[in-house]
Each structure stands twice: as C-alpha cells, then as structure tokens.
Enzyme design. Structure first.
Site, PDB file in Angstrom:
ATOM      1  N   ASN A 151       0.839  -1.196   0.000  1.00 24.83           N
ATOM      2  CA  ASN A 151       0.000   0.000   0.000  1.00 24.83           C
ATOM      3  C   ASN A 151       0.871   1.242   0.000  1.00 24.83           C
ATOM      4  OD1 ASN A 151      -2.791   1.263   0.458  1.00 24.83           O
ATOM      5  ND2 ASN A 151      -1.608   2.171   2.134  1.00 24.83           N
ATOM      6  N   GLU A 152       0.735   2.060  -1.032  1.00 23.72           N
ATOM      7  CA  GLU A 152       1.402   3.359  -1.096  1.00 23.72           C
ATOM      8  C   GLU A 152       2.894   3.275  -0.721  1.00 23.72           C
ATOM      9  OE1 GLU A 152      -2.349   6.364  -0.236  1.00 23.72           O
ATOM     10  OE2 GLU A 152      -0.982   5.928   1.402  1.00 23.72           O
ATOM     11  N   GLU A 304      -8.154   5.216  -4.410  1.00 22.23           N
ATOM     12  CA  GLU A 304      -8.609   5.902  -3.198  1.00 22.23           C
ATOM     13  C   GLU A 304      -8.940   7.352  -3.507  1.00 22.23           C
ATOM     14  OE1 GLU A 304      -6.068   5.764   0.199  1.00 22.23           O
ATOM     15  OE2 GLU A 304      -5.580   3.642  -0.040  1.00 22.23           O
ATOM     16  N   GLU A 352      -7.639   7.151  11.958  1.00 25.59           N
ATOM     17  CA  GLU A 352      -8.398   7.696  10.835  1.00 25.59           C
ATOM     18  C   GLU A 352      -9.908   7.674  11.084  1.00 25.59           C
ATOM     19  OE1 GLU A 352      -5.643   7.157   6.960  1.00 25.59           O
ATOM     20  OE2 GLU A 352      -6.600   5.313   7.628  1.00 25.59           O
ATOM     21  N   PHE A 354     -11.732  10.071  11.902  1.00 28.63           N
ATOM     22  CA  PHE A 354     -12.377  11.261  11.355  1.00 28.63           C
ATOM     23  C   PHE A 354     -12.200  11.372   9.838  1.00 28.63           C
ATOM     24  CE2 PHE A 354     -11.813  12.565  15.838  1.00 28.63           C
ATOM     25  CZ  PHE A 354     -13.157  12.785  16.139  1.00 28.63           C
ATOM     26  N   HIS A 355     -11.629  10.342   9.222  1.00 29.22           N
ATOM     27  CA  HIS A 355     -11.571  10.279   7.760  1.00 29.22           C
ATOM     28  C   HIS A 355     -12.912   9.754   7.273  1.00 29.22           C
ATOM     29  CE1 HIS A 355     -10.433   9.136   3.711  1.00 29.22           C
ATOM     30  NE2 HIS A 355      -9.198   9.570   3.894  1.00 29.22           N
TER      31      HIS A 355
END
Length: 660
Positions: A151-152, A304, A352, A354-355
């Site tokens: 991932n990333e 994403e 995350e 609040f994502h």
C-alpha cells in the site's frame, strides 16, 4: 492483461473494506448497503496482517474466507490486498532490526503503519511467507479479480542493513570505487572513499551532504521498494497468472520512480485527495490524473479518494454537495475505469476515525451516502466509456531522477518547486480544453504536436527533443533545464547543456529575483514576470520578449525557451499561440472559466467545478448519458438529447455527451 480483465466491461465502483474492524453481524448490513449504492468491487485486507497472523507463523483465514464468500454471493468482486505495508507489533518487538531508521539515526517504533525497512531480510522473508500462503488459498477464488500489493510504497531507511544493501547497489551501478568517487565528485571537501565499508546512506552531518550521494540514494531507495513489489508479484503470478496485479501510487509524489514501477504493473492505481477548500484543486487533480493515465498507457484505477473530509490536514473541511460527483466524473473523463474510495465504512476508532467513509458514522440516512448511491447510478450509465482512451497532442516531459535532483540543497533557489513549474504551463492548457500526456525524456515524441519541458534540471541527452523538432514539432522549455548530467555534475559550458544548440542560446548565469520584472513583447504584449531571471546569450535564437535589455522569451525555429516566470496571463497567451500554430486540437472552441472539457473516445465530458451554474456551447450537441441522473447534485438538465448547441451545467454539474 490490464484493468479490463478485472472490470469485465463495467466501471468498477467501491472502496477499501475493512471488516476486521467490525463485529461479524455488521457484515451483512455492509453488503446490503453496498448493493444499494451500486458497489461492485471491494478492496479487502490492506491492513490485516495482524488479524491473519496474530502471532508468528499462525494463520487465521477463516474470517477472510467468510468475507470473500459473502461478497461473491452478492455479486461484489474483490481486489485482494497483500497486507505487507503495516507489519504487526510482534514483528517489530521480536525483530527490531526490521524497523526503519530515519535520517537522524533514530529507529522508529511500531504502533503506526509503514514501520518496515525495505532492505530487511527478516521483513522480506516474513512478508513473502504470508503472501505465499495468501496466494495459495485465494488465487483461484471466484471473488478475486485483482491483487493489490502492499500500500502506497514510500518507505525509506538509513539503517546499517540498508547501508549494506546500498553498497551492493552502488557496486552494481558504478563497478569500482574509483568510478564511484568520480561520479560523486568526492575530490570536493576531501570526501574520497578508500573502502566500500566507508560508504553509508546520507545521514545527518555538520553541513551540506554530497548531492550525488543523495541522488544515488534516492535511486536506490526507489529500487529497494521495487524489489519488494517484484518479489510479491512473482509469488502472486506463479499462483495464478490470469489475475491482474496492482499497487497504489501516491498522487504527485516522489518516493519511487513511478515510470519504473508502472512498467511492472498490470493495472496502474492511484490515490488522490484534493482539498475541498482550494477553488483550483481541480487543476492539480487534472495534472495528477493525466500523469497516472500516461504511466498506465491507457485506462487506470482511482483506488482511493475521500467521500467527504480527510483527517490529516491542519483543517479538514467536508466536501460541499455535488463535489463528490464532479471529482469522480473528472477521474473517468481522464481515463479511470475504476472509481474507489478509502474507505467503505468510516472507522469508529484509530487514527483515521475522522476520515470520511462512503458509509458515514451517522449511517445511510445522510447526504454523503445519498450522493454515494447517486454516483453508483451514474457510473452504471457510463459502461460505453469503459476501455476508451484519451488522445493527446501535447506532452509534458517529466523525469523522477531530475525531480529528485532539482530538490537538492545549495541551488540558486531553495524554493524551486517542480510541480509549480508544471502547473505554470499546464493550467493554460487546461483552460483551453487541451488534453495532455506525460512522457519520459527518452520517449518517442513523434505522435505529438507540442512538447513542454517545464523543467529538466538533470538531462543526459537531448536527442529525442532534437528529432522531435526536426520532424516539425514545437518545443517549449522552462528555465533551470539542462543544468547537470546523471551524476549531478554541471554540463561543460553550463546550461542548457545538451539543449544548447537546439535552443540557440547559452545561459551565462541563473538567479532568482525578488523584484517584479517589466517585460515587453510584440507577440505577448506588456506583462510582468518574477521568481527567476536567466542571463541569456542568444546564438541563433530570436528574442520574443525582453525585460529591459534581458531576453526572457526566445525562439529558435520551433524551439522556445522561457528564462523567467511570466505572469499567468502572459503564459496563457504564449501557450494559446503555440497551440494554434502547432495545430493542437481543443475539446471545444470556447470554455467558461472553471469548466473542464475532455474527450475520451467518442464522448465529451463536461465538468463544472464552479459554485454557480454555467452554460457551455457544444457545436453539434450530443446525447447526454447522464441525462436525468443525479440532477439534485447539479447534473445535466433536460431531456436525453442535449440542446443542439448549449448544455446547462448546474453547480458541480456533469454531462457526458456521446457525439459523432
């Protein structure tokens, strides 16, 4: 094999699904709401290493079996991730040597994510053991249509294990210590190396660090991550050669040479989070999407984006109503065959929480979820677009090695920003409705009418640009280009190095300027410029604009050079002139400000990024594939056939016109 193998004739729509964060009784609700939203793919398992392997050697696949079976039974495909980006605490606790060491020599801890050294043999062994077992169990599962590796990728480590790996990499690159010393200019400051063991990664030092060493370390770090990807890919490919493999890029970022990584992917995927508070964020988004389409060489996957707010900026505003639809349509317009989010259900805890998610904390009776459902309906209407490409007559040259090099210390301007230079030239083309590809400096340019080089500080060879101009192409080069070779050594005779004869000029001195320059030009009129001023000596080049006695825009046949940063209006006039003279097609003859127009295959995408409605003139009109869909979010208005010459777009409105 590419995205088409996973898409199967439809636009993929969904997001990261992390069922391990929730009680199992929630999963059935998730699936029912996914079906309501039109979700047809879920990325599963990205951060599930500790759940699958709670202790060394254990394997807990039962929960994953049930999740994949549940999704498959409900018609939802799976992009199955290898969860190797975030090792479990037991790995860092038992093997602290797997944890990364930063530039200051501090070993970072676990308790977050990305806590691994890419060079660590222990990390590589443990991660590949897990990937091997994952592939053996699920490579032929009917739900799995794509593999998502790691991932990333972005990890960089300066530890002793990385140092030894770096030395092996340098031996392969340079061969001998004498060659390394020559490449790194180690005669300067008494830096000559007499033994390979003396060579270390760049680390905190009393003053400036050797720039060639830093450049090679950037190359090495990119290659180390590529090795990790290729090792996992080999395992997955051996298990089932028919399932496409991807990993997600991180927008306009530099941890890896994405040209190199993209060449090894079946599907190029991209994560992008535009700032809702930036009224021009759609321009930066267009740059990112054109770049990733170019990396892919065709359709790509938006892996994403955020349904609304993110959690990692200083202030995190929610997306206004309708913007989610406009931004998603922008991705499809610029080549995406998959529109996905992080994540499906907003997390209740963790860093995350609040994502935003496609399904917010407040549940399905929310504006965000209603827009998610409307978007799913929109994308289902766009199946005709799947697989179509965007044809561009303009290319921007972009090279990761030059990007790394131009950010090194001790340059004329410490605030030189490659992406800002790209945007200087890109935004006028966006406003004109001109499609853009990105290319490597050594690419075949013969298919383009106009090539723009915003900056190539590091340039080994200009033969591709020479052939392009000789063949009738138009070239525009920005300042601070052709300065150094592949070892960050100044070209003999100075800038623009290999471009000197092509541009018909020599740069005697380059310097940032603090004052505003007053410029005059018969072609461009009066304008101001700032930031930079080259002392240019023409030898064949015609001076097109001057600041006093100083040439600031020059032309040598079809090759142009800007020795400063003209104000945006002047750059727009220059680009408009080059577009017209080079015969570059535009999506539409005229565009209102803030409206995006892109032709993908036989379809014209119109996206209104403004808060207010606009009217767009479309000669010949067309049939709007989205007519009647999502009008509450500012969609195209009216009947199925668009008016002959006008399309009304509401706030954040979208139209996709099928045209002859």
């Amino acid at each position: 094999m590419g995205l088409g193998a996973a898409a199967r004739g439809r636009l993929l729509y969904g997001g990261d699904y992390n069922p391990e964060q929730w009680p199992e009784e929630v999963w059935a609700e998730d699936v029912e709401l996914m079906k309501r939203a039109g979700v047809n793919v879920a990325t599963v398992g990205v951060f599930s290493w500790a759940t699958i392997e709670p202790e060394p050697g254990a394997r807990e696949f039962g929960w994953l079996d049930r999740v994949l079976s549940l999704l498959h039974a409900n018609g939802i495909a799976v992009c199955l991730a290898t969860p190797t980006a975030s090792p479990p605490p037991w790995l860092g606790h038992r093997h602290p040597e797997t944890l990364p060491v930063d530039f200051d020599g501090r070993r970072l801890s676990y308790g977050s994510r990305n806590q691994f050294c890419p060079s660590s043999p222990v990390y590589r062994k443990r991660s590949l053991e897990l990937v091997t077992d994952l592939a053996a169990r699920y490579a032929h599962h009917p739900a799995v249509v794509m593999w998502h590796v790691n991932n990333e990728y972005c990890e960089v480590c300066h530890c002793d294990v990385s140092a030894e790996h770096f030395r092996r990499w340098l031996r392969a690159r340079h061969g001998t210590l004498d060659a390394l010393n020559a490449a790194w200019s180690t005669a300067f400051w008494s830096q000559r190396y007499g033994d390979w063991d003396e060579v270390v990664p760049p680390r905190r030092a009393p003053y400036l660090i050797n720039p060639a060493q830093r450049l090679d370390f950037a190359r090495f770090s990119s290659d180390a991550l590529l090795e990790c990807f290729l090792a996992e890919k080999a395992v997955l490919r051996a298990a089932n050669p028919d399932v496409p493999i991807t990993t997600n890029f991180m927008g306009l970022d530099q941890p890896m040479d994405y040209w190199s990584l993209a060449a090894h992917e079946d599907v190029v995927s991209h994560d992008w989070y535009p700032d809702p508070s930036d009224p021009k964020s759609h321009v930066g988004t267009a740059i990112a999407y054109d770049l990733v389409r170019s990396l892919a060489g065709g359709p790509w996957a938006l892996m994403e984006q955020a349904a609304s707010a993110v959690n990692w900026r200083h202030r995190n505003p929610a997306k206004p109503a309708g913007q989610l639809r406009a931004q998603s349509a922008q991705a499809v317009a610029r080549g995406a065959d998959a529109v996905c989010f992080f994540q499906w259900r907003a997390s209740a805890g963790g860093a995350e929480k609040f994502h935003s998610g496609m399904l917010p904390h407040a549940g399905p009776d929310t504006r965000v979820f209603r827009e998610v459902c409307e978007l799913g309906a929109d994308l289902a209407r766009l199946e005709e677009v799947v697989g179509a490409d965007v044809r561009a007559s303009v290319a921007f040259a972009l090279d990761w090695e030059s990007w790394w090099a131009c950010r090194l210390d001790a340059h004329p301007a410490g605030d030189f920003d490659l992406l800002a230079r790209v945007r200087d030239f890109y935004e006028p083309l966006f406003d004109l409705g001109v499609a853009v590809d990105f290319v490597r400096p050594d690419a075949d340019l013969s298919g383009y009418a106009l090539v723009v080089v915003p900056n190539l500080y590091l340039l080994r060879d200009a033969s591709r640009f020479e052939s392009f101009v000789d063949g009738g192409g138009t070239l525009l080069v920005g300042f601070f280009s052709g300065v150094v070779d592949g070892n960050d050594r100044i070209h003999p005779g100075g800038a623009p190095g290999p471009l000197r004869e092509l541009l018909g000029l020599t740069v005697h001195e380059m310097a940032p300027v603090e004052r505003e320059l007053r410029c005059e030009s018969e072609l461009l009129g009066e304008f101001t410029a700032d930031f930079w001023l080259d002392d240019v000596a023409p030898h064949g080049a015609e001076v097109i604009a001057r600041a006093g006695d100083a040439p600031v825009v020059l032309r040598h046949g079809r090759a142009w050079y800007t020795a400063t940063r003209p104000e945006p209006a002047a750059t727009a006039r220059l680009l408009a002139h080059l577009v017209e003279s080079a015969g570059v097609p535009r999506a539409l003859p005229e565009l209102p400000s803030g409206v995006e127009a892109v032709r993908r295959g036989g379809f014209l995408f119109l996206v209104n990024h403004n808060d207010d409605p606009v009217t767009v003139t479309v000669p010949g009109g067309g049939v709007d594939l989205l007519a009647g869909a999502g009008t509450g979010a500012g969609g195209g208005q009216g009947a199925e056939a668009a008016p002959a010459d006008e399309v009304e777009l509401g706030r954040f409105g979208v139209a996709v016109l099928r045209q002859p």
